[in-house]
Structures are given as structure tokens and as C-alpha cells.
Design a protein around this motif. Structure first.
Motif, mmCIF file in Angstrom:
data_model
loop_
_atom_site.group_PDB
_atom_site.id
_atom_site.type_symbol
_atom_site.label_atom_id
_atom_site.label_comp_id
_atom_site.label_asym_id
_atom_site.label_seq_id
_atom_site.Cartn_x
_atom_site.Cartn_y
_atom_site.Cartn_z
ATOM 1 N N LYS A 136 -32.264 52.460 -44.527
ATOM 2 C CA LYS A 136 -31.491 52.041 -43.359
ATOM 3 C C LYS A 136 -32.380 51.477 -42.247
ATOM 4 C CE LYS A 136 -27.861 55.430 -44.343
ATOM 5 N NZ LYS A 136 -26.914 54.448 -44.866
ATOM 6 N N SER A 178 -30.625 42.934 -48.230
ATOM 7 C CA SER A 178 -29.187 42.704 -48.315
ATOM 8 C C SER A 178 -28.411 44.004 -48.149
ATOM 9 C CB SER A 178 -28.840 42.080 -49.664
ATOM 10 O OG SER A 178 -27.443 42.130 -49.903
ATOM 11 N N GLN A 179 -27.362 43.946 -47.361
ATOM 12 C CA GLN A 179 -26.497 45.116 -47.203
ATOM 13 C C GLN A 179 -25.732 45.431 -48.483
ATOM 14 O OE1 GLN A 179 -24.219 42.988 -44.091
ATOM 15 N NE2 GLN A 179 -22.371 43.622 -45.176
ATOM 16 N N LEU A 182 -31.185 44.959 -42.208
ATOM 17 C CA LEU A 182 -30.078 44.756 -43.141
ATOM 18 C C LEU A 182 -29.317 43.493 -42.772
ATOM 19 C CD1 LEU A 182 -28.773 48.416 -43.519
ATOM 20 C CD2 LEU A 182 -30.416 47.180 -44.962
ATOM 21 N N ASN A 221 -26.419 40.207 -44.164
ATOM 22 C CA ASN A 221 -25.390 39.712 -45.081
ATOM 23 C C ASN A 221 -25.945 38.454 -45.759
ATOM 24 O OD1 ASN A 221 -23.191 38.501 -46.347
ATOM 25 N ND2 ASN A 221 -21.753 39.138 -44.758
ATOM 26 N N ALA A 268 -29.818 49.653 -49.834
ATOM 27 C CA ALA A 268 -29.444 49.655 -48.414
ATOM 28 C C ALA A 268 -28.852 50.992 -47.987
ATOM 29 C CB ALA A 268 -28.462 48.517 -48.133
ATOM 30 N N CYS A 269 -28.312 51.755 -48.934
ATOM 31 C CA CYS A 269 -27.753 53.064 -48.604
ATOM 32 C C CYS A 269 -28.837 54.055 -48.195
ATOM 33 C CB CYS A 269 -26.972 53.624 -49.792
ATOM 34 S SG CYS A 269 -25.483 52.688 -50.207
#
Length: 483
Positions: A424, A414-415, A428, A430, A420-421
Motif C-alpha cells: 500500500k 497498478s491498483q 498506486l 489506474n 496492491a493489497c
């Protein structure tokens, strides 16, 4: 300035708390305070990676860990005697039923948790619960104050204890006090849906250092302080607010990657893995592991898997989705409803797609020891980690670390997870878009070995850079620095 609810609660606590003035022969210890504590005795369940990292810091520096025992006390809340092993001391607090109901079930988990996860519509605020939250924060503060020496450093964890620093300051503590927030921090407009948002912000600013998982979380807190609390930014990006200077930092929690890989390898032939292999045969395996919580997006994930089966008829019979979801806060009605809903969805999907020799969804409402989970992660072709909002999500990092670098699986992430930071090179997605998640599942299962290796190597570089030890050491170094 009008007296706030928080100020009134502190005034009531003030008379019962010891004043902190005495010098000490032993100084510079670490005092950790969290809602729950890790076991220190042999034979107790092994602590997870995060707890192990905190224990390592205590063993190195020497100190005390204070937290709720998990027990409900007959009569009033009370502290248990200290236990000690080596340089680590442990003290727990038993909570009376009214304190547990107001502090834990009430404000912390029925009001604060949903708001921090951008689910304000699910929040249930009560002034009585908030008073109980402050009362229990005061109890923790009393326990800390009784042991605190002038040079001790206090490291507080998570949303349960926003009010601890203010209670300690009221008791006269001038020690370095830091809090690390394991959850996200929401945008100001969301945070302000809590009627006591100003009280909470004021209490947070009594800490010297506030640690966040990601830069967006820190920016959200800064925005609130600048726009709603008449604060301003000092040199070095410190904040001046409520008459104090408070520093903020970003400290993404990591995992012990090499240890996880070691756990994944030698136990691959354990009884549980043998049973798993025998039951799914040659099927590709998609795995998800989450606490049973609405922030994890479990219902949306089940829908995405159903869309995947609809769109990829050729995959039917050759892919198994294993969802492990241990119970969470089972005494809260909304969490019981989540469990019932997931059981219904799993049954519906299985009823629609199952064959005599294939069950598409395996939903297990139980937990597994880490020594069992890591080989499961290593076996899985896809790690499906799609929370609607998460502070970090260590499962995503554990999945990556457990993989065989010669033939790694693919992480669908999930972004809106903090991980997710850093990760990468995951796919990724939604989590609000089931078709996008379904497409990512097909992409993961079709991905070439070369691409899988490249993505995995890039994510492992990030895991090694932000290891569990690096997270701990950076936070404690910043907390101990007087600027």
C-alpha cells in the motif's frame, strides 16, 4: 440433473483409471501437480522463487511433482519415467500435438485465461478445445492415481487443472485435494461468459481447499457459488455446493526477500551491469519486466511514458525506460500481434524524442536470469509495474526486495495487481489512465530520500510478513487440516 459435458468426459475416462483403495507403508507424502515442473537436476536453469518454494516443501516432506514436460510427442501423449533426487521425485507428461492444441493453446489460454483476467472479448471458446482440456486433465489424474496412497496430500496449481480433482474423485480418491489459483478470479458476470462456467465451478468444488491470491478474488468465487450454484456458507466460511463442502482461503504469494537482496548486491559489478551503467550513464532508470501478455498493460504503459515525456520536457535526456518483455506463447497469433505492436510503439516514441546521445525507450524482447535481473532492479530508480489485471505480480515484490534500504527506488504499481493489497506504500495507479501513470512517474523521480525510505520500510514489513515460506506453510497446513 442433466449430464454435463464434464460428466460425459469423466464417464469416458472412468474405465481407464485405476481405483484407489490400497493402503500404504509410506503415507503423508506431498504430491504437487502443475502445468510445468521445476528442474531437480544439477546444471539445469535455476527455478524461480515460486518453484523453489514448492521444491522446498517437497524436500522437507518427501513427494512427487507431476506436470507437462514442455515437449510435443510424436504419436500419442505419454508419461515419461520418473526421475528422483533425494526425497523429490519428478514425472512429466509429453503431450501429443492435438492435446497440446486443445488443452494449452485452446481452452486454457484462448478461453479461460482471458476470462480470468476480465478480457472476455478476447476469449475464443470451442467445445472441442474444452473436451481436450478435460481429456488432458484426465491424463494428469491417471498419473496421480497410479502413485496415490491414502494419506497423501495433493497440491494442484492454477487454471490449467480445474478438472483434476473431479477426475480423481471419480477414480475413488478421498485424499485431501487443494488447488491454488495464481490468476485472479473474476466477478460472476464475467465468469459466466464462459459457456461451461457451471461445469468448471462444479469441478472446482471437488477440491477440499481453493486458495486465492486476494480477498476480492475469494469473494468473487463465493458470490458465484451463492448466486449461481445454489450454494450457501457454512460455519467457518466454508461453502456447501454441488453436494460437497469446500473451504476457501486467501494466501498471497511472497518472495524470498533476503535472498533477493543478496542476489542484487554482489553481482552489481557483473558484465551485464557494467554494460548497462556505461550505456545509460547518469540517466535515471525506470524498469519494467513482464511476460509478453495483454494482461500486463504494456501498450498502455508505453503511452503513459510518452505522456510523461510530453509533460516533463526537462526530464528528456536524463531518464531511460527499460522494458524487458520475454516472449510468451509465441505460437498464439494474438501474442505475436502484441510483440509487433510494442516494437512499433517503441520505435515511434524513440523516433519522436531521441537525441544523438539519448534513447528514451529500451525495449528488449528477451529474458534474463534472476541473478542478472535483481541487480537491474536495485539500480533502477523506479519500478513500473502496471498490469491491467494480475493475480499477484511477484515482479513488484522482487523490485522492492532488491532495493538498497539506504537509498531505495520507488514502486509505481497498478491498483489491479494482487500485490496492491499488500504494498500500500507504493504509488498506486489506474493503468487505464496514462496521465495518472505519467504523474506518478514524475512523483517517484522527485520523491525525497526520507519518503522513499519510509515507503520502502513499510513495504518490506509486508514482504516479511507474507514471505514465500509463510504462503506455502499456511496453504499446506490448511489443506492438511480435516474440519
Amino acid at each position: 440433473m442433466d449430464e454435463t459435458m464434464f460428466g460425459r468426459a469423466l464417464s469416458e475416462l472412468r474405465g481407464s483409471m485405476p481405483r484407489i483403495t490400497a493402503a500404504s507403508a509410506e503415507s503423508g507424502r506431498l504430491i504437487v501437480v502443475s502445468n510445468r515442473v521445476a528442474p531437480i537436476e544439477e546444471g539445469q536453469p535455476t527455478a524461480g522463487g515460486l518453484a523453489a518454494g514448492v521444491l522446498d516443501a517437497l524436500r522437507e516432506k518427501g513427494g512427487l511433482w507431476i506436470g507437462w514436460s514442455g515437449d510435443i510427442a510424436d504419436g500419442g501423449s505419454r508419461l515419461q519415467p520418473e526421475r528422483q533426487k533425494g526425497r523429490v521425485r519428478l514425472q512429466t507428461l509429453d503431450l501429443a500435438q492435438p492435446d497440446y492444441d486443445a488443452y494449452y493453446r485452446g481452452f486454457a489460454n484462448s478461453a479461460l485465461w482471458p476470462v480470468l483476467h476480465y478480457r472476455s472479448a478476447l476469449a475464443r471458446f470451442s467445445r472441442a478445445d474444452y473436451a481436450g482440456y478435460q481429456r488432458v486433465n484426465g491424463m494428469f489424474a491417471t498419473a496421480v492415481a497410479a502413485k496415490l496412497e491414502p494419506d497423501d496430500v495433493v497440491w494442484v496449481h492454477d487454471y490449467h487443472l480445474f478438472g483434476l480433482a473431479a477426475a480423481l474423485r471419480e477414480a475413488g480418491a478421498s485424499n485431501r485435494l487443494g488447488i491454488f489459483l495464481h490468476t485472479p478470479f473474476p466477478a460472476p458476470a464475467v465468469f459466466m461468459t464462459l459457456p461451461v462456467h457451471s461445469d468448471l465451478a462444479r469441478s472446482l468444488c471437488q477440491y477440499d481447499l481453493i486458495g486465492f491470491q486476494t480477498e476480492p478474488d475469494r469473494r468473487a468465487f463465493e458470490d458465484y457459488i451463492l448466486r449461481e450454484a445454489d450454494g450457501h456458507i457454512m460455519p467457518g466460511r466454508a461453502l456447501m455446493a454441488f453436494g460437497r463442502v469446500v473451504r476457501t482461503g486467501v494466501y498471497p504469494i511472497g518472495v524470498q526477500a533476503e535472498e533477493i537482496r543478496r542476489q542484487a548486491e554482489p553481482l552489481a559489478d557483473c558484465a551485464q551491469m557494467s554494460r548497462l551503467r556505461a550505456s545509460i550513464g547518469a540517466s535515471r532508470l525506470i524498469i519494467s519486466v513482464d511476460r509478453l501478455d495483454y494482461s500486463k498493460g504494456l501498450a498502455e504503459r508505453f503511452l503513459a511514458y510518452e505522456r510523461f515525456l510530453e509533460a516533463n520536457e526537462e526530464r528528456r535526456g536524463s531518464v531511460t525506460f527499460l522494458q524487458i518483455a520475454p516472449p510468451s506463447r509465441s505460437d498464439v497469433e494474438s501474442y505475436r500481434e502484441i510483440r509487433v505492436g510494442l516494437e512499433r510503439e517503441a520505435g515511434r516514441i524513440n523516433g519522436r524524442f531521441s537525441e544523438l546521445d539519448w534513447t528514451p525507450v529500451r525495449y528488449l524482447n528477451k529474458g534474463f536470469a534472476r541473478q542478472t535481473l535483481m541487480p537491474m532492479f536495485a539500480r533502477a530508480d523506479v519500478g513500473l509495474v502496471t498490469p491491467m489485471r494480475d493475480g499477484m505480480n511477484l515482479v513488484a515484490k522482487e523490485y522492492v526486495a532488491a532495493q538498497d534500504p539506504r537509498d531505495p527506488g520507488v514502486l509505481v504499481l497498478s491498483q489491479f495487481a494482487g500485490a496492491a493489497c499488500e504494498l500500500k506504500s507504493a504509488l498506486l495507479v489506474n493503468p487505464h489512465d496514462p496521465d495518472e501513470v505519467a504523474e506518478a512517474l514524475e512523483q517517484a523521480l522527485s520523491m525525497s530520500l526520507d519518503e522513499r525510505r519510509e515507503r520502502h520500510a513499510e513495504m518490506m514489513t509486508a514482504l516479511r510478513r507474507n514471505s514465500l515460506s509463510a504462503w506455502r506453510d499456511r496453504f499446506l497446513a490448511d489443506l492438511g487440516a480435516r474440519r
